[in-house]
Design an enzyme around this catalytic site. Structure first.
Site, mmCIF file in Angstrom:
data_model
loop_
_atom_site.group_PDB
_atom_site.id
_atom_site.type_symbol
_atom_site.label_atom_id
_atom_site.label_comp_id
_atom_site.label_asym_id
_atom_site.label_seq_id
_atom_site.Cartn_x
_atom_site.Cartn_y
_atom_site.Cartn_z
ATOM 1 N N ASP A 83 42.054 -60.992 -40.491
ATOM 2 C CA ASP A 83 42.629 -61.078 -39.143
ATOM 3 C C ASP A 83 42.968 -62.507 -38.714
ATOM 4 O O ASP A 83 42.440 -63.482 -39.219
ATOM 5 C CB ASP A 83 41.693 -60.429 -38.113
ATOM 6 C CG ASP A 83 40.299 -61.055 -38.103
ATOM 7 O OD1 ASP A 83 39.798 -61.424 -39.186
ATOM 8 O OD2 ASP A 83 39.712 -61.185 -37.011
ATOM 9 N N GLU A 140 37.196 -60.162 -38.206
ATOM 10 C CA GLU A 140 36.110 -61.164 -38.266
ATOM 11 C C GLU A 140 36.012 -61.899 -36.948
ATOM 12 O O GLU A 140 34.928 -62.260 -36.511
ATOM 13 C CB GLU A 140 36.351 -62.155 -39.414
ATOM 14 C CG GLU A 140 35.133 -63.023 -39.740
ATOM 15 C CD GLU A 140 34.839 -64.093 -38.693
ATOM 16 O OE1 GLU A 140 33.649 -64.313 -38.382
ATOM 17 O OE2 GLU A 140 35.787 -64.705 -38.175
ATOM 18 N N HIS A 362 40.902 -72.928 -35.667
ATOM 19 C CA HIS A 362 41.236 -72.371 -34.342
ATOM 20 C C HIS A 362 42.090 -73.330 -33.510
ATOM 21 O O HIS A 362 42.187 -73.184 -32.303
ATOM 22 C CB HIS A 362 39.970 -71.960 -33.554
ATOM 23 C CG HIS A 362 39.217 -70.827 -34.175
ATOM 24 N ND1 HIS A 362 38.398 -69.983 -33.451
ATOM 25 C CD2 HIS A 362 39.173 -70.374 -35.453
ATOM 26 C CE1 HIS A 362 37.870 -69.071 -34.269
ATOM 27 N NE2 HIS A 362 38.317 -69.304 -35.489
#
Ligand SMILES: [Zn+2]
Ligand SMILES: [Zn+2]
Length: 389
Positions: A83, A140, A362
């Site tokens: 993901d 996840e 991220h």
């Protein structure tokens, strides 16, 4: 860098880059990974895997590749996550996300390409004993897909005896690995505290129970959990990250809502944090004549390697990358990973692999580094030959 596995992996580099960039262009979130899972399953079938099963743990994909049988042959699982994240990509890359507001900012596109590369090779050569189960996991990033796959019978159905995973790590050199024989990552829990007082006119505080004053005491006292209640050699983070109350200059609001996260490396500390937080919030509220509602929700557990499997994985890394490229005493990080659930179901290990000088995980400018692909592929090829014996 001269290992046979690394030479094989280099030969797969071009294909792996193609798979990786295709995943990167089409990021999907949590369990809704239809395109990704379909593509993964299609490739696995093309590679000639013995079994390819979809829909494990809602949208997970599992492939079975049988090597040679030997009296002591084992079945090992290797997991890649599928993901992406709800982040607006800012890399400007030619293969950047085609979906606005979604991006592979954690490198799961790279993790998939690595596992596909290793499966491609091992399905061709079958130069290993035992059985490899390649696990492609959804969700996840917050959905606990690993737990959902485990609950769906992943380990029993495929007879998995040990389980392994890797994660790329920015700011770690390409071609290096880092692991420990114990705790790798933290548990990540969440809490909400509602302080219920009595609102009223700010000029008549004696007619109210001011929840803002109570909340201030609670936030201050919560800090003593880290400094006074937990063993200093087993660290904890407790952060109040949100406080909401009131609108006006002259009104005392009736309630305050606090939110935050607690991180710990052990279940013992999670228990201490939860019970101390509850006692502090409710007792302080009572001392001021207020009430406190406390909600503590456990997220991913700590990611703890099993020593024997960590040593096998470190040996595989040292074999493909060279002994000096493997750090074996990594101090645990306060990040969390749902692979922790798989490590609770079966012995296994998790390792970090260098992603070079990229933006952090991220981050909108993050990109998985294609130069890391052969290192990951060769790690899995070497591990399978080693661990399944
Ligand atoms: Zn992530
Ligand atoms: Zn990740």
């Amino acid at each position: 860098m001269t290992s046979e596995a690394f030479a094989m992996a280099q030969a797969l580099r071009g294909q792996a880059i193609e798979w990786r960039r295709d995943f990167h262009r089409h990021p999907e979130l949590l369990f809704d990974v239809d395109r990704t899972a379909t593509r993964v399953a299609e490739l696995l079938r093309d590679f000639g895997c013995d079994e390819v099963v979809t829909g494990i743990g809602r949208s997970g994909v599992v492939a079975v590749i049988r090597g040679r049988t030997a009296p002591a042959s084992r079945t090992i699982g290797i997991r890649a996550d599928m993901d992406a994240l709800p982040i607006l990509e800012a890399t400007g890359l030619s293969y950047a996300s085609a979906v606005s507001g979604r991006m592979h900012a954690c490198g799961h596109d790279g993790h998939m390409a690595i596992l596909l590369g290793a499966v491609n090779r091992l399905a061709k050569t079958r130069a290993f004993t035992g059985t490899l189960v390649a696990i492609f996991q959804p969700a996840e990033e917050g959905g606990g897909g690993a737990k959902v796959m485990a609950e769906d019978g992943l380990f029993e159905r495929f007879g998995i005896e040990e389980v392994y995973a890797l994660h790329n790590m920015p700011a770690m050199d390409i071609g290096t690995f880092a692991i420990s024989e114990g705790v790798m990552l933290a548990a990540a829990d969440r809490f909400d505290i509602k302080i219920l007082g009595k609102g009223g006119h700010a000029a008549q505080p004696h007619e109210t129970i001011d929840p803002i004053v109570v909340a201030n005491h609670v936030v201050g006292a919560l800090q003593t959990i880290v400094s006074r209640s937990v063993n200093p050699t087993d660290p904890v983070v407790l952060s109040v990250t949100s406080i909401h109350a009131g609108e006006a200059y002259n009104v005392i609001p009736p309630e305050v809502v606090l939110k935050g996260t607690a991180r710990a490396f052990s279940d013992t500390n999670r228990d201490i944090v939860e019970s101390r937080m509850r006692a502090i919030a409710t007792s302080i509220a009572h001392a001021f004549g207020a009430e406190a509602e406390f909600d503590y929700r456990r997220g991913y557990p700590p990611t703890v390697n099993h020593p024997a499997q960590a040593r096998i994985l470190a040996a595989a890394a040292a074999h493909v990358a060279g002994d000096t490229a493997v750090r074996r005493d990594l101090a645990p990080l306060m990040l969390a990973e749902d692979f922790s659930y798989m490590l609770r179901a079966r012995p296994g290990a998790f390792i970090f692999m260098g992603n070079g000088t990229t933006a952090p995980l991220h981050h909108p400018e993050y990109d998985f580094n294609d130069d890391a692909l052969p290192h990951g592929i060769s790690l899995w090829i070497d591990l399978v030959t080693r661990a399944s014996k």
